[in-house]
Design a protein around this motif. Structure first.
Motif, mmCIF file in Angstrom:
data_model
loop_
_atom_site.group_PDB
_atom_site.id
_atom_site.type_symbol
_atom_site.label_atom_id
_atom_site.label_comp_id
_atom_site.label_asym_id
_atom_site.label_seq_id
_atom_site.Cartn_x
_atom_site.Cartn_y
_atom_site.Cartn_z
ATOM 1 N N UNK A 10 32.200 7.924 37.964
ATOM 2 C CA UNK A 10 33.356 7.407 37.241
ATOM 3 C C UNK A 10 33.806 8.376 36.159
ATOM 4 N N UNK A 11 32.815 8.969 35.462
ATOM 5 C CA UNK A 11 33.160 9.941 34.411
ATOM 6 C C UNK A 11 33.884 11.142 35.005
ATOM 7 N N UNK A 12 33.395 11.613 36.174
ATOM 8 C CA UNK A 12 34.038 12.762 36.826
ATOM 9 C C UNK A 12 35.467 12.439 37.241
ATOM 10 N N UNK A 13 35.630 11.239 37.768
ATOM 11 C CA UNK A 13 36.990 10.823 38.176
ATOM 12 C C UNK A 13 37.908 10.764 36.971
ATOM 13 N N UNK A 14 37.401 10.224 35.858
ATOM 14 C CA UNK A 14 38.225 10.138 34.653
ATOM 15 C C UNK A 14 38.597 11.514 34.119
ATOM 16 N N UNK A 15 37.625 12.465 34.189
ATOM 17 C CA UNK A 15 37.910 13.835 33.730
ATOM 18 C C UNK A 15 38.986 14.463 34.589
ATOM 19 N N UNK A 16 38.864 14.334 35.917
ATOM 20 C CA UNK A 16 39.868 14.902 36.828
ATOM 21 C C UNK A 16 41.237 14.281 36.610
ATOM 22 N N UNK A 17 41.240 12.964 36.366
ATOM 23 C CA UNK A 17 42.513 12.288 36.134
ATOM 24 C C UNK A 17 43.145 12.760 34.838
ATOM 25 N N UNK A 18 42.314 12.984 33.830
ATOM 26 C CA UNK A 18 42.827 13.473 32.548
ATOM 27 C C UNK A 18 43.401 14.871 32.694
ATOM 28 N N UNK A 19 42.708 15.719 33.443
ATOM 29 C CA UNK A 19 43.218 17.085 33.659
ATOM 30 C C UNK A 19 44.530 17.069 34.425
ATOM 31 N N UNK A 20 44.633 16.190 35.400
ATOM 32 C CA UNK A 20 45.864 16.089 36.189
ATOM 33 C C UNK A 20 47.040 15.678 35.317
ATOM 34 N N UNK A 21 46.783 14.688 34.432
ATOM 35 C CA UNK A 21 47.849 14.214 33.547
ATOM 36 C C UNK A 21 48.214 15.269 32.514
ATOM 37 N N UNK A 22 47.218 16.045 32.055
ATOM 38 C CA UNK A 22 47.462 17.024 30.999
ATOM 39 C C UNK A 22 47.954 18.375 31.537
ATOM 40 N N UNK A 23 47.904 18.567 32.877
ATOM 41 C CA UNK A 23 48.232 19.886 33.453
ATOM 42 C C UNK A 23 49.604 20.414 33.038
ATOM 43 N N UNK A 24 50.668 19.627 33.051
ATOM 44 C CA UNK A 24 51.970 20.171 32.635
ATOM 45 C C UNK A 24 51.995 20.655 31.191
ATOM 46 N N UNK A 25 51.100 20.129 30.368
ATOM 47 C CA UNK A 25 51.075 20.518 28.953
ATOM 48 C C UNK A 25 50.132 21.705 28.722
ATOM 49 N N UNK A 26 49.058 21.750 29.509
ATOM 50 C CA UNK A 26 48.093 22.832 29.333
ATOM 51 C C UNK A 26 48.576 24.151 29.925
ATOM 52 N N UNK A 27 49.311 24.097 31.095
ATOM 53 C CA UNK A 27 49.710 25.329 31.787
ATOM 54 C C UNK A 27 50.566 26.244 30.918
ATOM 55 N N UNK A 28 51.613 25.751 30.216
ATOM 56 C CA UNK A 28 52.385 26.654 29.358
ATOM 57 C C UNK A 28 51.547 27.272 28.251
ATOM 58 N N UNK A 29 50.552 26.507 27.741
ATOM 59 C CA UNK A 29 49.726 27.049 26.669
ATOM 60 C C UNK A 29 48.808 28.154 27.165
ATOM 61 N N UNK A 30 48.319 28.004 28.390
ATOM 62 C CA UNK A 30 47.338 28.959 28.902
ATOM 63 C C UNK A 30 47.965 30.166 29.592
ATOM 64 N N UNK A 31 49.146 29.987 30.240
ATOM 65 C CA UNK A 31 49.662 31.051 31.120
ATOM 66 C C UNK A 31 51.045 31.570 30.742
ATOM 67 N N UNK A 32 51.639 31.132 29.654
ATOM 68 C CA UNK A 32 52.971 31.609 29.277
ATOM 69 C C UNK A 32 52.944 33.107 28.985
ATOM 70 N N UNK A 33 53.944 33.824 29.563
ATOM 71 C CA UNK A 33 54.075 35.264 29.311
ATOM 72 C C UNK A 33 55.006 35.456 28.125
ATOM 73 N N UNK A 34 54.452 35.300 26.923
ATOM 74 C CA UNK A 34 55.279 35.377 25.718
ATOM 75 C C UNK A 34 55.312 36.794 25.156
#
Length: 376
Positions: A10-34
């Motif tokens: 259950x914890x693993x599922x919750x972590x994966x679900x959290x990452x999926x929901x947060x992906x649009x917010x994390x990707x610009x922070x991690x991979x933006x070519x600024x």
């Protein structure tokens, strides 16, 4: 299943679900070519690209932009530069350096309105210098004209001359010109067909015309068509297009014709056309009457046709006179057939015509003579 295992899943599922929901917010922070990205090395240019670049760099300095200013702008069947009509009677086109004396070759239809209206012609060189030019001569029957440049700070070299006698369908072609006023534009294509026939003025046709799919647009008129060696193989003159823009069917006057006509224009200012001194009926009118041949409307006084006793249409009754149906044993269906026979015979050469008058055919021996192109 033990409770501990269930809790871990259950914890693993919750972590994966959290990452999926947060992906649009994390990707610009991690991979933006600024910051500017590193340039990826491309390696050497392809051999074909290198050859094309070298061809353009060698030939383009010899290509010029022609501006013909006239007080009143007329119409012409081969007028491809309509966009120039809104510029106060200025017609634009392309030309190229022919020789070290500063002669420039272009199309007749680029400069003829200015010539008729007493206008002026100027040329913009590849380096931006604007030079006045004078008209040396025109050959409307071939849509060729020659200009003489005024004082030039740096005279570009003339283009290398090729031949159109051995061209093959599928050869690569390069057109350099000023389409829609855009200086020194390069387009590429292939020879789509050879030995086309193109009508010009005075009922004549240019034979051996080159058809190409290299993009030719208004403003390309008078520009060079080059082969892969950078040699001149034709002068771009016309397009077939319902819209007036390139549709992949362009025509160029073959260089073998250019190389024959231009020197004569430089020497005497016009082309001495072999003729017999007749005014022929329009092909459409002849077709409506169901006549196969060239109907003589009028015979010019003192001409070879007059001396041979040929007659035109009776101006009082409208009765037909002579109809030419053959020349040197070759059928004559239209004026282009007759002019081709006269050119094949040459200037001052004998010509045997078969003419019909009142339903009776007869042979007429006639000698061709120099007939001015711009007769009235």
């Amino acid at each position: 299943m033990p409770d501990r295992t269930v809790r871990i899943l259950l914890a693993a599922v919750l972590v994966l679900l959290a990452l999926y929901v947060a992906q649009p917010y994390l990707q610009p922070l991690l991979y933006s070519a600024d910051a500017p990205r590193a340039v990826t090395a491309r390696g050497n240019l392809a051999q074909s690209e290198t050859a094309t670049i070298a061809l353009f760099e060698q030939a383009s300095p010899s290509v010029v932009h022609v501006f013909a200013q006239s007080a009143a702008r007329g119409q012409d069947l081969l007028d491809l530069d309509d966009e120039a009509g809104e510029q106060g009677g200025t017609q634009t086109g392309t030309g190229f350096i022919w020789d070290g004396a500063g002669h420039v070759v272009t199309n007749t239809h680029v400069v003829q309105n200015a010539a008729r209206a007493g206008g002026s012609v100027s040329v913009r060189m590849s380096d931006g210098e604007v030079v006045s030019a004078t008209l040396v001569g025109m050959a409307p029957s071939y849509d060729l004209a020659v200009l003489q440049l005024g004082r030039v700070a740096h005279m570009p070299p003339p283009l290398a001359i090729g031949t159109s006698a051995d061209l093959k369908v599928g050869q690569t072609t390069f057109a350099i010109g000023n389409p829609f006023g855009l200086d020194h534009t390069l387009t590429t294509g292939v020879i789509s067909a050879v030995r086309r026939r193109m009508p010009t003025s005075e009922g004549r046709e240019v034979s051996g015309v080159i058809q190409t799919d290299a993009a030719i647009n208004p403003g390309n008129s008078g520009g060079p068509l080059l082969d892969s060696a950078g040699r001149l193989i034709g002068v771009n003159t016309a397009i077939v297009s319902p819209s007036g823009a390139s549709a992949g069917i362009g025509f160029a006057i073959p260089v073998d014709v250019v190389n024959r006509i231009v020197p004569e224009l430089i020497r005497v200012g016009r082309v001495r056309n072999p003729g017999i001194g007749i005014i022929a009926a329009q092909e459409a009118a002849t077709a409506r009457l169901g006549i196969d041949g060239v109907v003589i409307v009028r015979v010019l006084p003192g001409s070879p046709a007059a001396q041979a006793g040929l007659h035109g249409v009776d101006p009082q009754t409208g009765e037909l006179g002579d109809v030419i149906i053959a020349a040197n044993d070759r059928p004559v269906h239209r004026l282009a057939d007759l002019t081709a026979a006269m050119e094949a015979a040459g200037l001052g050469a004998p010509l045997t015509l078969k003419v019909v008058r009142d339903g009776r055919a007869r042979q007429v021996r006639i000698t061709t003579a120099d007939v001015a192109e711009n007769r009235q």
